[in-house]
Design a protein around this motif. Structure first.
Motif, PDB file in Angstrom:
ATOM      1  N   LYS A 165       9.401   2.791   6.609  1.00 20.08           N
ATOM      2  CA  LYS A 165       8.274   2.553   6.463  1.00 20.08           C
ATOM      3  C   LYS A 165       8.473   1.621   5.456  1.00 20.08           C
ATOM      4  CE  LYS A 165       5.231   3.991   9.487  1.00 20.08           C
ATOM      5  NZ  LYS A 165       4.558   3.654  10.427  1.00 20.08           N
ATOM      6  N   ALA A 166       8.985   2.154   4.478  1.00 22.22           N
ATOM      7  CA  ALA A 166       9.445   2.000   2.788  1.00 22.22           C
ATOM      8  C   ALA A 166       9.917   0.825   2.869  1.00 22.22           C
ATOM      9  CB  ALA A 166       9.865   2.645   2.061  1.00 22.22           C
ATOM     10  N   LYS A 167      10.940   0.524   3.641  1.00 15.21           N
ATOM     11  CA  LYS A 167      11.546  -0.871   3.845  1.00 15.21           C
ATOM     12  C   LYS A 167      10.768  -2.223   4.341  1.00 15.21           C
ATOM     13  CE  LYS A 167      16.277   0.952   4.498  1.00 15.21           C
ATOM     14  NZ  LYS A 167      17.831   1.236   5.777  1.00 15.21           N
ATOM     15  N   ASP A 168      10.049  -1.515   5.761  1.00 11.66           N
ATOM     16  CA  ASP A 168       8.968  -2.806   5.737  1.00 11.66           C
ATOM     17  C   ASP A 168       7.679  -2.671   5.343  1.00 11.66           C
ATOM     18  OD1 ASP A 168      10.540  -2.356   8.200  1.00 11.66           O
ATOM     19  OD2 ASP A 168      10.045  -1.020   8.971  1.00 11.66           O
ATOM     20  N   GLY A 169       7.822  -1.616   4.030  1.00  9.06           N
ATOM     21  CA  GLY A 169       6.261  -2.187   3.067  1.00  9.06           C
ATOM     22  C   GLY A 169       5.135  -2.373   3.552  1.00  9.06           C
ATOM     23  N   LYS A 170       5.347  -0.952   4.938  1.00  5.67           N
ATOM     24  CA  LYS A 170       4.052  -0.677   5.058  1.00  5.67           C
ATOM     25  C   LYS A 170       3.661   0.669   4.965  1.00  5.67           C
ATOM     26  CE  LYS A 170       5.044  -2.722   9.339  1.00  5.67           C
ATOM     27  NZ  LYS A 170       5.789  -2.027  11.319  1.00  5.67           N
ATOM     28  N   SER A 171       2.182   1.071   5.159  1.00  4.73           N
ATOM     29  CA  SER A 171       1.449   2.394   4.563  1.00  4.73           C
ATOM     30  C   SER A 171       1.457   3.533   5.370  1.00  4.73           C
ATOM     31  CB  SER A 171       0.423   2.993   3.799  1.00  4.73           C
ATOM     32  OG  SER A 171      -0.477   2.124   5.532  1.00  4.73           O
ATOM     33  N   VAL A 172       1.811   5.122   4.881  1.00  3.85           N
ATOM     34  CA  VAL A 172       1.628   5.730   5.518  1.00  3.85           C
ATOM     35  C   VAL A 172       0.855   7.101   6.111  1.00  3.85           C
ATOM     36  CG1 VAL A 172       3.575   8.336   6.046  1.00  3.85           C
ATOM     37  CG2 VAL A 172       4.123   6.036   5.493  1.00  3.85           C
ATOM     38  N   ASN A 173       0.610   7.830   7.249  1.00  6.91           N
ATOM     39  CA  ASN A 173      -0.976   8.590   7.099  1.00  6.91           C
ATOM     40  C   ASN A 173      -0.065   9.980   7.361  1.00  6.91           C
ATOM     41  OD1 ASN A 173      -2.705  10.187   8.141  1.00  6.91           O
ATOM     42  ND2 ASN A 173      -3.939   8.470   9.765  1.00  6.91           N
ATOM     43  N   LEU A 174      -0.069  10.556   5.843  1.00  7.72           N
ATOM     44  CA  LEU A 174       1.024  11.189   5.385  1.00  7.72           C
ATOM     45  C   LEU A 174       0.325  12.639   6.324  1.00  7.72           C
ATOM     46  CD1 LEU A 174       1.862  10.500   1.294  1.00  7.72           C
ATOM     47  CD2 LEU A 174       3.388  11.318   3.768  1.00  7.72           C
ATOM     48  N   GLU A 175      -1.220  12.874   6.082  1.00 11.15           N
ATOM     49  CA  GLU A 175      -1.769  13.833   7.350  1.00 11.15           C
ATOM     50  C   GLU A 175      -1.417  13.764   8.695  1.00 11.15           C
ATOM     51  OE1 GLU A 175      -6.473  15.486   8.063  1.00 11.15           O
ATOM     52  OE2 GLU A 175      -5.740  13.339   9.255  1.00 11.15           O
ATOM     53  N   ARG A 176      -1.075  12.758   9.450  1.00 11.61           N
ATOM     54  CA  ARG A 176      -0.172  12.754  10.354  1.00 11.61           C
ATOM     55  C   ARG A 176       0.863  13.012  10.888  1.00 11.61           C
ATOM     56  NH1 ARG A 176      -1.916   7.494  12.280  1.00 11.61           N
ATOM     57  NH2 ARG A 176      -0.311   6.112  11.504  1.00 11.61           N
ATOM     58  N   GLU A 177       1.484  12.495   9.869  1.00  8.13           N
ATOM     59  CA  GLU A 177       3.081  12.730  10.061  1.00  8.13           C
ATOM     60  C   GLU A 177       3.211  14.023   9.628  1.00  8.13           C
ATOM     61  OE1 GLU A 177       4.897  10.313  11.645  1.00  8.13           O
ATOM     62  OE2 GLU A 177       3.089   9.149  11.631  1.00  8.13           O
ATOM     63  N   LEU A 178       2.816  14.526   8.344  1.00  7.00           N
ATOM     64  CA  LEU A 178       3.216  16.335   8.182  1.00  7.00           C
ATOM     65  C   LEU A 178       2.616  17.074   9.150  1.00  7.00           C
ATOM     66  CD1 LEU A 178       2.043  15.655   4.131  1.00  7.00           C
ATOM     67  CD2 LEU A 178       4.429  15.963   5.453  1.00  7.00           C
ATOM     68  N   MET A 179       1.627  16.279   9.684  1.00  9.89           N
ATOM     69  CA  MET A 179       1.067  17.143  10.592  1.00  9.89           C
ATOM     70  C   MET A 179       2.652  17.339  11.965  1.00  9.89           C
ATOM     71  SD  MET A 179      -1.642  19.591  11.301  1.00  9.89           S
ATOM     72  CE  MET A 179      -2.809  18.256  10.657  1.00  9.89           C
ATOM     73  N   ARG A 180       2.635  15.669  12.574  1.00 13.50           N
ATOM     74  CA  ARG A 180       3.479  15.608  13.315  1.00 13.50           C
ATOM     75  C   ARG A 180       5.486  16.923  12.993  1.00 13.50           C
ATOM     76  NH1 ARG A 180       3.164  10.410  14.431  1.00 13.50           N
ATOM     77  NH2 ARG A 180       2.278  10.479  16.350  1.00 13.50           N
ATOM     78  N   LEU A 181       5.194  16.607  11.931  1.00 12.22           N
ATOM     79  CA  LEU A 181       6.228  16.992  11.461  1.00 12.22           C
ATOM     80  C   LEU A 181       6.505  18.712  11.352  1.00 12.22           C
ATOM     81  CD1 LEU A 181       9.374  17.707   9.714  1.00 12.22           C
ATOM     82  CD2 LEU A 181       7.594  17.650   7.053  1.00 12.22           C
TER      83      LEU A 181
END
Length: 507
Positions: A165-181
């Motif tokens: 995401k950082a390389k692509d310059g895109k934002s991250v929905n951290l609620e969703r990604e942390l829940m998935r983790l």
């Protein structure tokens, strides 16, 4: 002489009347001191009109008016609210024998296979048996060490996703990604499958668990207003049955796969489900675990452990974004202790006291469970007030962390207040109870803290975080959402900027 007798008789009557009045006044004052303060109550709904959308905040305001222990009625359900460390100590320590049960609700009954799991079971021999299994077999240090590679692998995959995401310059929905983790960590530990990839015809297990938590956290009128008892006005019963059916079908398939692998002795992985199956086959056990017991237990752990760790990490990062000086100090500590050539490791956490202080401070302001529910099983006294048996008792953990008698500037985010202090979150300090206390405190505290510390440390070691979809917000809002585990009102969305190249780091 008659005049003397009349005077004597008058004095006697006056003294008698005074004695009676004094006795009545004493009894009256004694009774009043034992009566719980109660706000004005409406017919039928009781005090539901006072709760608002976020009950723990409403109870905090009411405690300032009615004191540290007061009574409300949720419909026809009598409840006692406890809001100070001193009264919380009475619930969890002094009077703990009277508060070892949890209230029982319709939704929980459906989802827990009739209270056959661990979290909501009645206190007794079955609950004690399950707790012994948890502490000695499932979540002890040896088992957590054995399953360390699972946690490490999932965090590595999470960091690689953020890196892309950082390389692509895109934002991250951290609620969703942390829940998935966190759901992947727990599901792999329990059944060797990634939760987010375990799909049936109705959707993945992550969605099922998320919906379960939502249903448990929804106020059900049928549980609290007596003439709605047999009516499913909100459709919660129907939704709970549907979620239960979907979860049961998925678990049946997973358990059949495990049983087949056990019979063939090929491809068997020693996950927590296999440990439970071993216990169920051990005839020397005092209680026989049935398949329903096992499924209910897994449902409990997935529901309790998935969003709690994710939400805690999300709140902590939000606080760090809003306090850049604290963020800078935390990153400097990690760089000094861990360096820049490898990713932070679980074994590094004891050597990162400032990171630990940040997590404690975040848990103080944003406790995993803002309110802890208990059901009194006998008459008892708390804070000088009589609490009848069968009273739902709510300990407002959110209030405990904001008590000005125990915390200087309680609304400020100050991790330094924990540095060098023997103040822990494991239930011994009653002004800080994010995981509860006493016999029924959260058994997954160690696992939860490991996950939160390591995830947060890796996130700030590898990335800078720019708030907002475009990374152009100076700060993020700290508004609380609705839920049993204190979610944010708005998911934390950030643009990550790489500090280090996570792919090149040695693990």
């Amino acid at each position: 002489m008659p005049d003397f007798q009349a005077s004597y008789f008058t004095i006697f009557v006056i003294c008698l009347i005074c004695s009676i009045l004094i006795t009545k006044l004493y009894k009256s004052s004694h009774v009043k001191s034992d009566v719980l303060p109660t706000p004005f109550r409406l017919p039928i709904i009781g005090h539901l009109h006072l709760l608002g959308s976020i009950p723990h905040q409403a109870f905090h305001k009411l405690s300032k008016r009615h004191g540290p222990v007061f009574r409300i009625f949720l419909g026809s359900t009598p409840c006692v609210i406890v809001s100070t460390p001193e009264t919380a100590k009475e619930i969890f320590k002094t009077q703990d024998v009277a508060f070892l049960d949890r209230p029982q609700y319709t939704v929980v009954n459906y989802l827990s296979y009739g209270y056959k799991g661990f979290l909501f079971a009645r206190y007794g021999s079955y609950w004690k048996f399950l707790k012994k299994i948890v502490m000695s077999e499932l979540l002890n240090g040896k088992t957590l060490d054995f399953l360390f590679p699972v946690r490490r692998d999932e965090i590595n995959q999470f960091i690689k996703l953020i890196s892309q995401k950082a390389k692509d310059g895109k934002s991250v929905n951290l609620e969703r990604e942390l829940m998935r983790l966190t759901s992947n960590v727990i599901s792999r530990m329990f059944m060797s499958k990634r939760c987010s990839e375990e799909e049936d015809e109705s959707g993945d297990l992550t969605k099922i668990i998320s919906k379960s938590a939502e249903l448990i956290g929804t106020f059900n009128l049928s549980d609290h207003i007596w003439f709605f008892k047999n009516l499913d006005l909100q459709g919660l019963g129907k939704s709970s049955k549907d979620i239960h059916r979907r979860f049961d079908a998925l678990m049946e398939r997973v358990m059949r796969e495990h049983e087949e692998a056990r019979k063939q002795k090929t491809g068997e992985t020693k996950d927590l489900l296999n440990i439970l199956l071993d216990i169920s086959e051990d005839k020397s056990m005092e209680i026989n675990l049935t398949p329903e017991n096992i499924k209910a237990f897994i449902q409990d752990i997935l529901a309790a452990g998935t969003d709690t760790s994710a939400i805690t990490t999300e709140w902590a990062l939000a606080e760090l974004i809003n306090h850049p000086k604290i963020m800078k100090k935390a990153v400097e500590e990690i760089d000094q202790v861990v360096g820049k050539s490898r990713l932070v490791h679980e074994s590094d956490i004891p050597n990162l006291p400032y990171l630990q202080a940040i997590v404690k401070e975040s848990l103080r302001l944003h406790p995993t469970a803002p309110m802890i529910q208990r059901l009194s099983t006998r008459d008892c006294t708390v804070g000088g007030y009589h609490i009848p048996a069968n009273t739902t008792t709510l300990v407002n953990v959110w209030s405990l962390g904001r008590d000005p008698a125990h915390w200087e500037s309680p609304l400020e985010f100050r991790p330094e207040r924990f540095v060098g202090k023997q103040l822990d979150v494991r239930g011994q300090h009653f002004n800080l109870l994010p995981f509860g206390s006493g016999r029924r405190m959260c058994p997954g505290t160690s696992l939860g803290l490991l996950t939160v510390h390591t995830t947060l440390a890796a996130m700030i070691q590898c990335f800078e975080w720019k708030a907002g979809e475009n990374g152009n917000l100076a700060s993020v809002d700290m508004e609380e959402g609705i839920g049993v585990t204190l979610p944010r009102a708005n998911p934390l969305v950030c643009v990550p900027v790489a500090r280090l190249d996570p792919i090149s780091l040695t693990l």
